[in-house]
Write a protein that holds these residues in place. Structure first.
Motif, PDB file in Angstrom:
ATOM      1  N   LEU A 117       0.811  -1.213   0.000  1.00 51.01           N
ATOM      2  CA  LEU A 117       0.000   0.000   0.000  1.00 51.01           C
ATOM      3  C   LEU A 117       0.847   1.267   0.000  1.00 51.01           C
ATOM      4  O   LEU A 117       0.317   2.372  -0.121  1.00 51.01           O
ATOM      5  N   HIS A 153      -5.563   2.725   0.487  1.00 50.84           N
ATOM      6  CA  HIS A 153      -6.305   1.632  -0.148  1.00 50.84           C
ATOM      7  C   HIS A 153      -7.221   2.165  -1.243  1.00 50.84           C
ATOM      8  O   HIS A 153      -7.253   1.633  -2.346  1.00 50.84           O
ATOM      9  N   LEU A 203      -5.170   3.254  -4.322  1.00 54.20           N
ATOM     10  CA  LEU A 203      -4.589   2.152  -5.074  1.00 54.20           C
ATOM     11  C   LEU A 203      -5.648   1.288  -5.740  1.00 54.20           C
ATOM     12  O   LEU A 203      -5.498   0.902  -6.906  1.00 54.20           O
ATOM     13  N   ILE A 239      -4.743  -6.477  -2.381  1.00 61.48           N
ATOM     14  CA  ILE A 239      -4.775  -5.127  -1.814  1.00 61.48           C
ATOM     15  C   ILE A 239      -5.809  -5.040  -0.701  1.00 61.48           C
ATOM     16  O   ILE A 239      -5.565  -4.438   0.347  1.00 61.48           O
ATOM     17  N   ARG A 263      -5.125  -4.217   3.277  1.00 57.80           N
ATOM     18  CA  ARG A 263      -5.857  -3.203   4.046  1.00 57.80           C
ATOM     19  C   ARG A 263      -6.423  -3.801   5.322  1.00 57.80           C
ATOM     20  O   ARG A 263      -6.275  -3.240   6.415  1.00 57.80           O
TER      21      ARG A 263
END
Length: 144
Positions: free
Chosen positions: A89, A104, A107, A125, A129
């Motif tokens: 991240l 988050h 991205l 991802i 998070r």
């Protein structure tokens, strides 16, 4: 063998037409060129000489495909530790929950499957998070 040469030329045309040729590396292009030369040699009546470059290129692409599968499987794996999740991240070690959520959102907006990204990368991802938010919540409980 003339049919093989036409098929390889059609493959090259398809790669150009679909834009996949732009994604090819120099090694991929070289292997494709060698296969085309082999196909032309075979079409001109020298099948033994032409078969060697074709077989070599086929082996190269088979090895590349097996390496690509391993890479794709690694991308889908969730982050193993907090450091890997922070690196994914792009967060510093002292990031709070708000910074985690903002990173988050930023991205995931670029790699979401609806925007042309992959489901595996979006899942990774999201897992990063969740891991970082859990870690931030545990750290917040210890401070209070």
């Amino acid at each position: 063998m003339g049919l093989l040469a036409l098929l390889l030329l059609a493959l090259a045309g398809w790669l150009i037409w679909t834009g996949r040729l732009q994604k090819m590396t120099a090694k991929d292009g070289l292997a494709l060129g060698i296969a085309l030369v082999g196909a032309v040699m075979a079409a001109k009546g020298k099948p033994l000489i032409g078969a060697l470059p074709i077989i070599g290129s086929a082996l190269f692409f088979a090895l590349q495909n097996s390496k690509g599968k391993a890479r794709r499987e690694a991308v889908g794996r969730p982050p193993g530790d907090v450091g890997e999740a922070r690196a994914l991240l792009g967060l510093p070690a002292d990031a709070d929950a708000q910074a985690i959520r903002a990173a988050h959102r930023r991205l995931i907006a670029t790699v979401h499957p609806d925007r042309g990204g992959t489901q595996a990368l979006a899942s990774k991802i999201n897992a990063a998070r969740d891991l970082l938010l859990d870690e931030a919540n545990r750290a917040g409980d210890k401070r209070a």
